[in-house]
Design a protein around this motif. Structure first.
Motif, short mmCIF file in Angstrom:
data_model
loop_
_atom_site.label_atom_id
_atom_site.label_comp_id
_atom_site.label_asym_id
_atom_site.label_seq_id
_atom_site.Cartn_x
_atom_site.Cartn_y
_atom_site.Cartn_z
N SER A 86 -51.80 80.14 -116.09
CA SER A 86 -51.04 79.33 -117.03
C SER A 86 -49.76 80.05 -117.37
N ASN A 129 -48.62 72.37 -116.21
CA ASN A 129 -49.90 72.66 -115.57
C ASN A 129 -50.47 71.45 -114.86
N ALA A 450 -60.69 76.58 -110.00
CA ALA A 450 -60.15 76.41 -111.35
C ALA A 450 -59.78 77.77 -111.90
N ASN A 451 -58.91 77.78 -112.88
CA ASN A 451 -58.54 79.01 -113.57
C ASN A 451 -59.11 78.98 -114.97
N HIS A 452 -60.29 79.57 -115.11
CA HIS A 452 -60.95 79.65 -116.41
C HIS A 452 -61.08 81.11 -116.83
N ASN A 459 -55.06 78.34 -123.17
CA ASN A 459 -54.95 78.10 -121.73
C ASN A 459 -56.30 77.76 -121.12
N GLU A 463 -57.34 74.12 -119.38
CA GLU A 463 -57.79 74.15 -117.98
C GLU A 463 -59.21 73.62 -117.86
#
Length: 581
Positions: A86, A129, A450-452, A459, A463
């Motif tokens: 992010s 995003n 995914a970006n977790h 952020n 997401e």
């Protein structure tokens, strides 16, 4: 062999259910080769102890019908790039203004002169995003913007997807937050004139999501009393048995409440101890019926498994002894697919199929899986060997434990395993050192796309919200709302994932996902390169999608040589194949 593909007319998994369901020196050497430096995902020279994953401050008939046939290319896959992290919060509002293509949907946001809170969801770069989603929103989805407020004119008779509802709510939230402070009084009737063509349910859903955004913003600002009031409004409208929007909000609202309890000290150490004892991966091993229902009911796992198995079959075309190392075998259903493929191979008969399963817990479950696989192999007349490599700590995993023989061709298979090691970079490094020392001919990796893993709460929240919204939308398509297996999947697996991502910080946050670009950089550090998926593997993916009749919803894209499996354009999973240089 390269141009051949298994064609299947039906899966028939119920037919098999009766039988199948109810190294240190290498690392030192690598450090010497790189001048004593170790890999850092942030591109810095010095060693980062968490690998740059963001350092924290705190023969049963009917099972599968195989036959070889030529498949015509059903179209090329478009290259796409997906962001890894992010963007900085400080630049969001300015960046939103620069997105001229969105100004017809969202008016320019002018920063207020008053002092803003440090972590505002309004200042999160939602449009940057998820900008591609807004393009689809007023393009492919035929939602046309007006010239006024962030409103939407929806094509008559067309129902908004769960993610579209999230995007419209996010757009309205950014607009409203730029002009005044969001609170219960302001949000009571936020959509009287903002949206046209929405049904009453959709209008209420958009309002519900805006309450969720507002409550998350207050949590990020540590305004917990105001957040609790907003969450009370969410509780009146959301439900774990309602439509997908209501279900998603239910679990995110529940996670936000736990975060508030943690931040204010209202949650006890006993409660935290119970949470720490829960292991999602172990729970997946113990939930055969729910996992089987998910495998049968939605396309994602079948796409990755059939495409990945096709890649293994092609790489082992001339091998008489095949050794599969599964880093997280769970129920092992994918290996029955491999067995059926190998059973039809006549030009180079198979002498032995060996599967080694790696584990740290639940040995009895893994052994039970081995017995089922052995029984299935017997029905296929395949010589089969199953071995369990149990280690108390992944640092203890060593090359000699696998007993690899010189005449075997080895393939590693990692399905949603590496993500569990992100919090333990030393163990992840050690595992890859072992893989490198064995030097398999192929390594197949499936991960969540995914970006977790961002250290910033807002952020991660955004997401996760869009990711799980797409997943819940998929479940709504293929499973009934009162399906008990769907309830287990949503509450036990997705609910726990949402809770961990949203409510926990630091080492307590066990659920962490990163995108393929991060994994690509990581594998490159160990001398691995991703290899092209053959047209046969891609055709497997297309065949599964056709079988589920979801060509318009389940999407296939390419990130480099990696296959990205998505739902209505939102990335869900990645499938990649790796070899050592």
């Amino acid at each position: 062999m390269e141009n051949e593909v298994f064609s299947f007319q039906e899966f028939g998994f119920h037919g098999v259910e009766a039988k199948f369901s109810c190294s240190d020196k290498m690392v030192e050497s690598m450090e010497e080769e790189n001048g004593g430096k170790q890999f850092n995902f942030n591109g810095e020279e010095d060693w980062c102890p968490d690998f740059g994953f963001y350092k924290e401050d705190s023969s049963e008939e009917g099972f599968l019908l195989f036959k070889y046939q030529q498949q015509e290319d059903s179209g090329s896959l478009d290259d796409q790039h997906f962001d890894i992290v992010s963007p900085p919060l400080q630049t969001c509002l300015e960046e939103i203004q620069k997105l001229g293509e969105f100004t017809t949907l969202i008016p320019q946001v002018v920063p207020r002169k008053e002092k803003r809170q440090p972590f505002s969801l309004a200042s999160l770069e939602l449009l940057n995003n998820f900008g591609n989603g807004f393009k689809r929103l007023h393009g492919d989805s035929k939602i046309e913007p007006s010239n006024d407020m962030p409103c939407a004119k929806v094509e008559e008779g067309r129902k908004l997807s769960t993610e579209e509802v999230m995007r419209l709510a996010g757009a309205n939230f950014i607009q409203s937050s730029s002009s005044q402070t969001a609170d219960v009084s302001m949000l009571s009737h936020p959509f009287d004139s903002s949206f046209y063509g929405l049904s009453n349910e959709e209008t209420k859903d958009v309002a519900l999501v805006e309450f969720l955004f507002s409550s998350a913003e207050k949590v990020g600002c540590q305004q917990f009393d105001r957040a609790s009031r907003l969450l009370s409004q969410c509780d009146d409208w959301c439900s774990n048995t309602g439509n997908p929007v209501q279900r998603v909000v239910y679990y995110f609202s529940k996670a936000l409440r736990e975060k508030i309890d943690r931040e204010t000290g209202r949650i006890t150490s006993k409660d935290l101890g119970k949470r720490l004892c829960f292991d999602v991966d172990e729970a997946m091993m113990n939930s055969d019926h729910a996992i089987l229902a998910s495998h049968e009911g939605i396309p994602f796992s079948q796409i990755s498994q059939f495409s990945g198995i096709q890649a293994i079959v092609e790489s082992m075309a001339e091998a008489r002894k095949i050794h599969i190392v599964d880093l997280a075998i769970r129920n092992g259903m994918q290996w029955t697919v491999l067995m059926q493929a190998l059973a039809t191979r006549y030009e180079c008969p198979l002498e032995l199929l060996k599967i080694t399963a790696v584990g740290t817990t639940s040995k009895h479950i893994i052994e039970r899986t081995g017995k089922r696989l052995a029984s299935f192999a017997e029905t296929m007349n395949i010589a089969f060997s199953f071995k369990v490599v149990m280690v108390s700590d992944m640092l203890d995993l060593k090359e000699h434990l696998f007993g690899v023989e010189a005449d075997e061709r080895v393939a590693f298979y990692s399905e949603y395993f590496l993500r569990s090691m992100i919090l333990e970079p030393k163990r992840l490094e050690s595992i890859m050192g072992v893989v490198r020392s064995i030097n398999p001919c192929i390594m197949v990796v499936t991960e969540v796309e995914a970006n977790h893993n961002s250290p910033a709460f807002v952020n991660r929240f955004i997401e996760a919200l869009f990711f799980f919204s797409a997943y819940f939308d998929c479940l709504e398509t293929f499973m009934k709302r009162n399906d008990p297996n769907r309830m287990i999947i949503e509450s036990l697996f997705f609910g726990e994932g949402i809770r961990s991502i949203v409510a926990e910080e630091g080492e307590g946050r066990k659920i962490r996902h990163v995108k393929i670009d991060v994994w690509r950089a990581f594998f490159a550090w160990f001398g691995m390169v991703d290899t092209e998926l053959s047209m046969s593997s891609l055709d497997q993916a297309r065949l599964v999608i056709k079988k589920f009749d979801c060509e318009k919803s389940c999407t296939l894209d390419m990130n480099g040589k990696c296959l990205i499996i998505g739902w209505k354009g939102t990335p869900i999973h990645s499938l990649s194949v790796w070899k050592f240089l």
